[in-house]
Design a protein around this motif. Structure first.
Motif, PDB file in Angstrom:
ATOM      1  N   ALA A 208      37.806  47.175  44.722  1.00 32.42           N
ATOM      2  CA  ALA A 208      39.047  47.931  44.591  1.00 32.42           C
ATOM      3  C   ALA A 208      40.021  47.517  45.686  1.00 32.42           C
ATOM      4  CB  ALA A 208      38.757  49.428  44.688  1.00 32.42           C
ATOM      5  N   PHE A 209      41.303  47.522  45.294  1.00 32.24           N
ATOM      6  CA  PHE A 209      42.367  47.204  46.250  1.00 32.24           C
ATOM      7  C   PHE A 209      43.655  47.819  45.728  1.00 32.24           C
ATOM      8  CE2 PHE A 209      45.533  44.150  48.089  1.00 32.24           C
ATOM      9  CZ  PHE A 209      45.298  44.434  49.420  1.00 32.24           C
ATOM     10  N   ARG A 210      44.284  48.626  46.546  1.00 31.66           N
ATOM     11  CA  ARG A 210      45.560  49.255  46.209  1.00 31.66           C
ATOM     12  C   ARG A 210      45.535  49.936  44.840  1.00 31.66           C
ATOM     13  NH1 ARG A 210      49.449  44.582  48.646  1.00 31.66           N
ATOM     14  NH2 ARG A 210      49.265  45.252  50.801  1.00 31.66           N
TER      15      ARG A 210
ATOM     16  N   TRP B 158      41.070  48.079  40.413  1.00 35.44           N
ATOM     17  CA  TRP B 158      39.754  47.497  40.629  1.00 35.44           C
ATOM     18  C   TRP B 158      39.459  46.467  39.548  1.00 35.44           C
ATOM     19  CZ3 TRP B 158      36.031  48.000  36.872  1.00 35.44           C
ATOM     20  CH2 TRP B 158      36.194  49.023  35.946  1.00 35.44           C
ATOM     21  N   VAL B 159      38.507  45.578  39.877  1.00 31.43           N
ATOM     22  CA  VAL B 159      37.993  44.604  38.922  1.00 31.43           C
ATOM     23  C   VAL B 159      36.478  44.599  39.018  1.00 31.43           C
ATOM     24  CG1 VAL B 159      40.040  43.112  38.937  1.00 31.43           C
ATOM     25  CG2 VAL B 159      38.175  42.680  40.557  1.00 31.43           C
ATOM     26  N   ALA B 160      35.847  44.219  37.910  1.00 28.36           N
ATOM     27  CA  ALA B 160      34.391  44.090  37.882  1.00 28.36           C
ATOM     28  C   ALA B 160      33.995  42.705  38.395  1.00 28.36           C
ATOM     29  CB  ALA B 160      33.874  44.282  36.463  1.00 28.36           C
ATOM     30  N   VAL B 161      32.906  42.656  39.153  1.00 26.61           N
ATOM     31  CA  VAL B 161      32.382  41.393  39.674  1.00 26.61           C
ATOM     32  C   VAL B 161      30.870  41.359  39.480  1.00 26.61           C
ATOM     33  CG1 VAL B 161      34.225  41.027  41.396  1.00 26.61           C
ATOM     34  CG2 VAL B 161      32.208  42.357  42.010  1.00 26.61           C
ATOM     35  N   SER B 162      30.326  40.149  39.496  1.00 27.59           N
ATOM     36  CA  SER B 162      28.872  40.004  39.396  1.00 27.59           C
ATOM     37  C   SER B 162      28.226  40.434  40.710  1.00 27.59           C
ATOM     38  CB  SER B 162      28.505  38.550  39.091  1.00 27.59           C
ATOM     39  OG  SER B 162      28.723  37.742  40.242  1.00 27.59           O
ATOM     40  N   GLN B 163      26.927  40.550  40.691  1.00 32.14           N
ATOM     41  CA  GLN B 163      26.195  40.959  41.895  1.00 32.14           C
ATOM     42  C   GLN B 163      26.389  39.951  43.028  1.00 32.14           C
ATOM     43  OE1 GLN B 163      21.959  41.364  41.227  1.00 32.14           O
ATOM     44  NE2 GLN B 163      21.815  42.953  42.796  1.00 32.14           N
TER      45      GLN B 163
ATOM     46  N   LEU C 158      44.233  41.642  41.472  1.00 30.53           N
ATOM     47  CA  LEU C 158      44.368  42.651  42.525  1.00 30.53           C
ATOM     48  C   LEU C 158      45.369  42.231  43.599  1.00 30.53           C
ATOM     49  CD1 LEU C 158      40.608  43.603  43.114  1.00 30.53           C
ATOM     50  CD2 LEU C 158      42.308  44.780  41.691  1.00 30.53           C
ATOM     51  N   GLY C 159      45.833  40.984  43.524  1.00 28.70           N
ATOM     52  CA  GLY C 159      46.712  40.468  44.575  1.00 28.70           C
ATOM     53  C   GLY C 159      45.935  39.950  45.760  1.00 28.70           C
ATOM     54  N   LEU C 160      44.672  39.617  45.538  1.00 28.48           N
ATOM     55  CA  LEU C 160      43.811  39.081  46.597  1.00 28.48           C
ATOM     56  C   LEU C 160      43.561  37.599  46.360  1.00 28.48           C
ATOM     57  CD1 LEU C 160      41.172  41.944  46.796  1.00 28.48           C
ATOM     58  CD2 LEU C 160      42.975  41.453  48.454  1.00 28.48           C
ATOM     59  N   VAL C 161      43.406  36.862  47.452  1.00 28.51           N
ATOM     60  CA  VAL C 161      43.083  35.441  47.374  1.00 28.51           C
ATOM     61  C   VAL C 161      41.981  35.118  48.376  1.00 28.51           C
ATOM     62  CG1 VAL C 161      45.360  34.682  46.576  1.00 28.51           C
ATOM     63  CG2 VAL C 161      44.901  34.804  49.013  1.00 28.51           C
ATOM     64  N   VAL C 162      41.162  34.151  48.014  1.00 32.01           N
ATOM     65  CA  VAL C 162      40.186  33.599  48.951  1.00 32.01           C
ATOM     66  C   VAL C 162      40.658  32.183  49.251  1.00 32.01           C
ATOM     67  CG1 VAL C 162      37.792  32.915  49.363  1.00 32.01           C
ATOM     68  CG2 VAL C 162      38.282  34.948  47.993  1.00 32.01           C
ATOM     69  N   ARG C 163      40.943  31.934  50.510  1.00 31.39           N
ATOM     70  CA  ARG C 163      41.397  30.605  50.927  1.00 31.39           C
ATOM     71  C   ARG C 163      40.249  29.894  51.628  1.00 31.39           C
ATOM     72  NH1 ARG C 163      46.707  31.226  49.882  1.00 31.39           N
ATOM     73  NH2 ARG C 163      47.730  33.159  50.487  1.00 31.39           N
ATOM     74  N   THR C 164      40.191  28.591  51.419  1.00 30.88           N
ATOM     75  CA  THR C 164      39.198  27.765  52.091  1.00 30.88           C
ATOM     76  C   THR C 164      39.802  27.229  53.373  1.00 30.88           C
ATOM     77  OG1 THR C 164      38.236  27.118  49.974  1.00 30.88           O
ATOM     78  CG2 THR C 164      37.722  25.725  51.876  1.00 30.88           C
ATOM     79  N   VAL C 165      39.086  27.381  54.468  1.00 35.69           N
ATOM     80  CA  VAL C 165      39.480  26.792  55.738  1.00 35.69           C
ATOM     81  C   VAL C 165      38.561  25.593  55.928  1.00 35.69           C
ATOM     82  CG1 VAL C 165      39.764  27.142  58.216  1.00 35.69           C
ATOM     83  CG2 VAL C 165      40.172  29.038  56.635  1.00 35.69           C
ATOM     84  N   ARG C 166      39.097  24.442  55.701  1.00 33.11           N
ATOM     85  CA  ARG C 166      38.312  23.206  55.653  1.00 33.11           C
ATOM     86  C   ARG C 166      37.388  23.059  56.867  1.00 33.11           C
ATOM     87  NH1 ARG C 166      39.645  17.911  53.017  1.00 33.11           N
ATOM     88  NH2 ARG C 166      38.293  16.437  54.056  1.00 33.11           N
ATOM     89  N   GLY C 167      36.109  22.854  56.548  1.00 31.77           N
ATOM     90  CA  GLY C 167      35.117  22.651  57.589  1.00 31.77           C
ATOM     91  C   GLY C 167      34.685  23.904  58.325  1.00 31.77           C
TER      92      GLY C 167
END
Length: 160
Positions: free
Chosen positions: A86-88, A91-96, A143-152
């Motif tokens: 959940a965020f603001r 909510w969204v459903a996600v796997s375990q 939800l307006g969320l992002v996962v960013r990769t920080v290289r290395g």
């Protein structure tokens, strides 16, 4: 409820570059203003200032108020434990597995989480984490969320 965000205490205008960086990140800030320095004009509810010399009690109270305002205006995601994130008010459903990953990332919302440690903690390979993060990105985008990769280094969960 989200834990209170840490409040950065900085000297104005000496630490202006750091203040600008924290403003851009939405981090709460208390500015310490010298006795003969004009006060900064702020329009952000996560920023306040106090004139020096300041009483420790005044600084503490302003810091607590800033943390509370920041938590209301910059909430962190909540991992429900029942397959939902959940965020603001949405909510969204996600796997375990996605729930476990987003839970670790949400615990350090806005901070880098080491990818190798994340994989080890969850008993996954680095490649499996990459695949799960790719799926997670699609699920949490509404939800307006992002996962960013920080290289290395790892991954950061942020709001857009």
């Amino acid at each position: 409820m989200s834990p209170p965000l840490p409040v950065a205490i900085l000297r104005w205008p000496e630490e202006a570059a750091s203040i600008d960086r924290l403003r851009a990140a939405g981090a709460p800030r208390l500015l310490l203003v010298g006795p003969d320095i004009p006060a900064p004009v702020g329009t952000d509810c996560t920023e306040d200032w106090v004139r020096l010399p300041a009483d420790d009690g005044d600084v503490r109270v302003r810091t607590l108020a800033l943390a509370a305002r920041a938590a209301r205006h910059n909430p962190s995601p909540e991992v429900k434990g029942d397959g939902r994130v959940a965020f603001r008010d949405r909510w969204v459903a996600v796997s375990q597995t996605e729930e476990a990953i987003v839970g670790r990332l949400a615990d350090s919302f806005g901070e880098v989480v080491d990818g190798g440690r994340l994989a080890g903690d969850l008993g996954l390979t680095d490649n499996a984490v990459r695949v799960q993060v790719m799926r997670l990105r699609k699920r949490i985008r509404p939800l307006g969320l992002v996962v960013r990769t920080v290289r290395g280094r790892g991954y950061v969960l942020e709001h857009e």
